[in-house]
Design an enzyme around this catalytic site. Structure first.
Site, PDB file in Angstrom:
ATOM      1  N   HIS A 152      33.657 -44.863  -5.837  1.00 26.95           N
ATOM      2  CA  HIS A 152      32.877 -43.623  -5.913  1.00 26.95           C
ATOM      3  C   HIS A 152      33.256 -42.723  -7.088  1.00 26.95           C
ATOM      4  O   HIS A 152      32.697 -41.627  -7.211  1.00 26.95           O
ATOM      5  CB  HIS A 152      32.984 -42.845  -4.590  1.00 26.95           C
ATOM      6  CG  HIS A 152      34.385 -42.507  -4.192  1.00 26.95           C
ATOM      7  ND1 HIS A 152      35.154 -43.336  -3.416  1.00 26.95           N
ATOM      8  CD2 HIS A 152      35.155 -41.429  -4.454  1.00 26.95           C
ATOM      9  CE1 HIS A 152      36.334 -42.777  -3.220  1.00 26.95           C
ATOM     10  NE2 HIS A 152      36.362 -41.622  -3.838  1.00 26.95           N
ATOM     11  N   ASP A 189      35.269 -39.835   0.959  1.00 27.90           N
ATOM     12  CA  ASP A 189      35.125 -39.076  -0.293  1.00 27.90           C
ATOM     13  C   ASP A 189      33.805 -39.251  -1.026  1.00 27.90           C
ATOM     14  O   ASP A 189      33.498 -38.456  -1.894  1.00 27.90           O
ATOM     15  CB  ASP A 189      36.284 -39.413  -1.232  1.00 27.90           C
ATOM     16  CG  ASP A 189      36.464 -38.384  -2.341  1.00 27.90           C
ATOM     17  OD1 ASP A 189      36.093 -37.205  -2.122  1.00 27.90           O
ATOM     18  OD2 ASP A 189      36.960 -38.726  -3.417  1.00 27.90           O
ATOM     19  N   ASP A 239      42.105 -43.234  -5.176  1.00 28.31           N
ATOM     20  CA  ASP A 239      40.953 -43.599  -5.997  1.00 28.31           C
ATOM     21  C   ASP A 239      41.267 -44.807  -6.869  1.00 28.31           C
ATOM     22  O   ASP A 239      42.289 -44.833  -7.563  1.00 28.31           O
ATOM     23  CB  ASP A 239      40.554 -42.427  -6.892  1.00 28.31           C
ATOM     24  CG  ASP A 239      39.978 -41.268  -6.102  1.00 28.31           C
ATOM     25  OD1 ASP A 239      39.011 -41.492  -5.367  1.00 28.31           O
ATOM     26  OD2 ASP A 239      40.507 -40.144  -6.220  1.00 28.31           O
ATOM     27  N   HIS A 295      44.404 -41.083   0.343  1.00 28.33           N
ATOM     28  CA  HIS A 295      43.152 -41.418  -0.325  1.00 28.33           C
ATOM     29  C   HIS A 295      43.461 -41.763  -1.778  1.00 28.33           C
ATOM     30  O   HIS A 295      43.849 -40.899  -2.561  1.00 28.33           O
ATOM     31  CB  HIS A 295      42.159 -40.261  -0.256  1.00 28.33           C
ATOM     32  CG  HIS A 295      40.918 -40.535  -1.049  1.00 28.33           C
ATOM     33  ND1 HIS A 295      40.109 -41.618  -0.784  1.00 28.33           N
ATOM     34  CD2 HIS A 295      40.353 -39.895  -2.105  1.00 28.33           C
ATOM     35  CE1 HIS A 295      39.101 -41.624  -1.644  1.00 28.33           C
ATOM     36  NE2 HIS A 295      39.220 -40.585  -2.446  1.00 28.33           N
TER      37      HIS A 295
END
Length: 1004
Positions: free
Chosen positions: A423, A175, A53, A51
């Site tokens: 996000h 997420d 970001d 994951h």
């Protein structure tokens, strides 16, 4: 740390094993590439993932290149590179790539040999693209325009680089902090089979675990019916690797030792422990398949470490636990297995019809603060979308008019907007230095997009088809919100007003000026009336800020069209009539408002001849400071909104405010001063059917050493019966009931934040006894609620002194120019009948206003100093008006997208902007003939695609799911059946049902 860095570099640059025998022409991707499942055993699907970001604690570049290791050990280039190497060494392995922004950054740096290897891995299903958008977008603060755009950018980039096998099938929203119904609808229209996520309310999660309802079918849109159904799965144990089984370089779990001669041998023990874990998890699901995520934040920087241990884990199960079939897998392979077992065993799924907001991770931790955090960033993103839609249309017209292709000018803005949807970007949950980088990227993108706008506009207006020697540089006044616009300081300048809507629109141009006398000339040589209004505030941090606003009406701008104006400072002309008056009634008996002469607050509003008591005031909550003494001491922060215990009821800043009234020919204003750092203008444009609230808040005072969360509250004479409505990503409207959840029992430990919802576009109240609906629309995403009947509140700004301890490691204490940030914004109040036979309904008024604000007429200003740019000379060279459409589209239809697709085609999206049953007239299906719609081109052929414009509609097929029914036999989902239109339209007539978006590639 130094050793780890060296290891990462060596792994990344290692040559890796050569691929097995060259079979690159063969393709075995998608479901064909999935490892076999066992129909009776438990099938454990290991899903290796990272994951990553797109900005959070570090900037996008810092994450990609792996710098700033003192902040976080994360380097995306190593993750992708080492994962590719690990996949090449073992054909059984699988890995999913999610964020196209990072993949594209990596791809551009690779040799053609590496690119071929990646294509081979994709074509054989070993590397699978999941989600495929530019970033993993937030679902609360994002608008559907921007969501669709960033998916289009990501999916078409994947198409161009990886081909058909790269097309994603699955949404992977693991997420984001809550999930919207409109996002589910978008996924279904993208042609996706399903989606998976990890975060949902702790009570909802517990109930779904107990009922084995972690998997469901989500109806994304009641208007679209069955076609919007989307299989949705909640991950069993969050999105990270299970405890004790993380063998990444960032982890410290014991690796598998399968040497039985070694004193540290642990293979059997780890296999048994993992077996216990998956057997426990399997109880919560309806089939004999369990998805286990193997990865987490920025894992796989040294991928071979992780894969080597997973290889051993799989081998260990084959030796010691053959009753469990453990395999490498992907989300799509897991979904296919679930579907196969479900259909074969008559398993039915419950249907989700609401959404997953608000998200609470614990009793006192409601993630509703980020709905408002960093309000200036949220507004800048909305402006970025506005200018992107405008420039996409202009670039399309220029290409068709003169063959000039300026589409590359839009690339930086598209990419920056894609990043902004992340996000931890638009949410305001990133570190402040990262916010600064987001702003840098967005500003750079806007400037690039505007590079040739001046010449395009002059070409479109030119009488001979080319702008020739006309060299007026047109630019946006992005700082007009702080009373600064450099071109409007010239003695002579031009204004081009572009209307991106698909129907005629009028727009009040408002420009900061330091002069008071002007001559404004329009298309017919007529003088345009104007007025000068005082600016809302003195923005002392901008030395060149102007004391006044010039206001005039650009009337009846054509659809996808322009109106051009010439402005010249007059040194002898009388000052336009403007008066500061003492009356407290503004407007007239049709549209107007009154101010209480004692308090200075709003008292009544009249729209369309109907008068309603309405009070508006600024209030605040003290943010809880928190401590480390338990969850009941949770602080309010970037993510969390939590009023302090003693002040859970909002406190008014002032019972009485000072005010002045300014009245002119077409706009009346009341200027209010609430305190030393809050000001507001309540404004009525006399041709409009709404009231505008233009506010400036900040720097928020923190001298009391307490965080402050500022709201604007509207109290109306409306019996709303505990119910209100909020939009979903600017599109659908969802019913909210105070202190209630549709799918689980709500507990009210946090009565304020527990009732807060994301407001991307509007919040409304309905009084059915009076057939009345009142709405407040906003200019950016905010948190809001109706905590008492007749009340609506929107949070406008937050400044907090403590971190909420959810990862950002920084208090939400934004500083600019060495002091707290100032935010400026607008709210728009309107109301009307819920149902009506002879006038516009409230929904029709709101939809019209929302379209005008998200696709606002865009104003370009250019310094036209010099005699050669006099009105007379310009009139000889150019027309002062242009229209891209031959006629306005119906009020329920909008051209959502018009942009170049490739060298010879155009991407066109049409949308129906109303929901089923929302309006008796405008909610009906509508047919639009686009054959001769455009003024600059004729359509030769057209073919329909899925929403992301990356797959022909005819090529998209979906799995079917069996659904539960209610006890009375009603279907548990709205089965509105839409006739499936072929992907070619011979007659060029597009039929749109409510909430339908149709996407086409057109050839001209």
């Amino acid at each position: 740390m130094r050793t780890v860095l060296i290891l990462l570099v060596l792994i990344y640059w290692a040559a890796g094993k050569p691929l097995e025998a060259d079979t690159r022409s063969e393709k075995k991707c998608g479901y064909q590439s999935c490892h076999k499942i066992h129909r009776t055993k438990l099938n454990v699907h290991l899903v290796p993932h990272s994951h990553d970001d797109v900005g959070w604690l570090k900037t996008v570049d810092q994450y990609f290149f792996g710098s700033k290791t003192n902040i976080q050990m994360a380097g995306i280039q190593y993750i992708i590179g080492s994962s590719i190497d690990a996949l090449r060494s073992n054909p059984d392995r699988r890995f999913i790539q999610v964020e196209t922004a990072f993949f594209w950054k990596w791809w551009k740096q690779q040799s053609e040999q590496v690119r071929d290897d990646v294509r081979y891995l994709v074509n054989n299903g070993r590397l699978e693209i999941i989600n495929g958008a530019w970033s993993m977008n937030d679902e609360a603060a994002t608008h559907y325009h921007s969501i669709i755009d960033q998916f289009t950018l990501g999916l078409r980039t994947i198409n161009d680089t990886l081909g058909e096998c790269g097309q994603p099938k699955i949404g992977w929203q693991i997420d984001p902090f809550g999930h919207s119904r409109e996002m589910a609808s978008i996924f279904s229209q993208l042609g996706f089979e399903g989606q998976f996520f990890a975060r949902l309310d702790y009570r909802d999660s517990k109930l779904r675990h107990n009922r084995s309802e972690l998997e469901m079918v989500w109806q994304g849109s009641p208007s679209l019916g069955k076609s919007s159904n989307l299989f949705t799965g909640v991950l069993y144990d969050f999105y990270t690797t299970p405890a004790y089984f993380c063998w990444d370089v960032l982890c410290s779990d014991v690796p598998i030792n399968n040497d039985e001669e070694s004193p540290d041998y642990n293979e059997l023990d780890i296999v048994n422990r993992f077996a216990d874990y998956v057997l426990k998890g399997s109880k919560y699901f309806n089939t004999n398949n369990l998805l286990v995520t193997m990865g987490g934040d920025f894992t796989y920087q040294a991928a071979e470490m992780f894969f080597n241990n997973m290889d051993k884990l799989i081998q260990g199960f084959r030796k010691f636990r053959p009753d469990i079939n453990i395999i490498y897998s992907t989300p799509s392979c897991y979904l296919k297995a679930v579907n196969e077992i479900s259909k074969g065993n008559g398993i039915k799924y419950t249907v989700k019809t609401d959404d997953f907001f608000p998200y609470a991770s614990k009793t006192y931790s409601y993630w509703t603060g980020y709905f408002t955090s960093r309000p200036n960033s949220k507004r800048f993103e909305r402006q970025g979308n506005n200018i992107l839609q405008v420039t996409k249309q202009l670039v399309t017209f220029e290409k068709l008019l003169n063959g000039k292709d300026y589409s590359k000018n839009l690339t930086l803005l598209k990419e920056a907007m894609g990043i902004m949807q992340h996000h931890d970007a638009i949410t305001g949950t990133e570190k402040q230095h990262v916010v600064g980088d987001y702003v840098r990227l967005l500003e750079k993108g806007i400037k690039a997009a505007e590079t040739n706008v001046g010449s395009i506009i002059h070409d479109l207006l030119s009488k001979d088809g080319t702008s020739g020697n006309l060299k007026i540089k047109l630019e946006s006044c992005l700082l007009s919100n702080v009373s600064y616009c450099h071109p409007s300081k010239a003695d002579q300048f031009t204004v081009a007003v572009y209307n991106p809507l698909s129907r005629n629109a009028s727009h009040y141009v408002r420009l900061p000026v330091d002069k008071t006398r002007f001559q404004i000339t329009g298309s017919n040589g007529d003088d345009i009336p104007y007025t000068i209004m005082p600016a809302i505030a003195n923005f002392t941090d901008f030395a060149d800020s102007s004391p006044s606003d010039l206001v005039f009406l650009a009337d009846d701008i054509p659809p996808l069209g322009l109106k051009y104006f010439h402005l010249k400072v007059q040194h002898t002309r009388d000052i336009p009539k403007i008066k500061e008056v003492v009356q407290h009634r503004l407007g007239d008996e049709v549209s107007g408002f009154t101010i209480d002469d004692v308090t200075g607050l709003l008292q009544t509003v009249t729209l369309n001849g109907v008068t309603l008591k309405v009070k508006q005031e600024f209030m605040y909550y003290h943010g809880a400071n928190g401590s480390n003494l338990g969850e009941e001491n949770q602080a309010s922060g970037a993510y969390i909104f939590r009023p302090a215990d003693s002040t859970r009821t909002a406190v008014s800043f002032a019972d009485k405010v000072t005010f002045t009234v300014h009245s002119s020919e077409f706009v009346d204003e009341v200027h209010q001063t609430i305190n030393s750092w809050i000001k507001q203008v309540i404004r009525l444009y006399k041709q409009e059917n709404y009231i505008e609230f233009d506010w400036v808040v900040g720097p928020i005072d923190i001298s009391t050493n307490s965080g402050t969360e500022v709201i604007s509250r509207f109290t109306a004479d409306v019996d709303s019966n505990g119910t209100f409505y909020t939009d979903s990503n600017g599109r659908q409207m969802l019913r909210r009931v105070r202190d209630y959840r549709e799918t689980y029992d709500y507990t009210d430990e946090e009565p304020v934040s527990g009732n807060y919802y994301p407001i991307t576009s509007r919040i409304t109240l309905r009084d059915h006894s009076r057939n009345l609906e009142i709405a407040v629309l906003n200019d950016r995403a905010q948190g809001g609620s109706s905590l008492h009947d007749g009340q609506m509140e929107l949070m406008v700004h937050r400044r907090l002194l403590n971190d909420d301890d959810f990862g950002v490691q920084e208090a939400l204490n934004e500083v600019e120019f060495d002091k707290g940030v100032i935010a400026r914004g607008q709210h728009f109040l309107t109301f009307g009948p819920i149902k009506s036979d002879d006038s516009k309904t409230s929904s029709a008024l709101q939809r019209d206003l929302a379209q005008k604000k998200i696709l606002n007429a865009w104003v370009f200003v250019g310094n036209a100093t010099g005699d050669e740019f006099s009105y007379e000379n310009l009139k000889e060279k150019i027309n002062f008006q242009f229209s891209g459409l031959r006629r306005s589209l119906p009020p329920n239809v909008q051209i959502l997208t018009l942009e170049p697709a490739d060298d010879r085609s155009i991407l066109l999206r049409l949308e129906h902007v109303f929901e089923e049953g929302e309006d008796d007239v405008l909610s009906k299906p509508v047919a639009v003939d686009i054959a001769d719609l455009f003024t600059l081109f004729n359509i030769e052929s057209i073919r329909e695609t899925t929403l992301g414009a990356n797959q022909w509609l005819d090529d998209n097929e979906k799995l079917e799911w069996d659904l539960h029914e209610y006890s009375d036999g009603r279907a548990s989902v709205n089965y509105i059946e839409e006739s499936r239109v072929g992907s070619s339209l011979d007659d060029f007539v597009v039929t749109l049902t409510p909430m339908k978006i149709r996407t086409f590639i057109i050839y001209v």
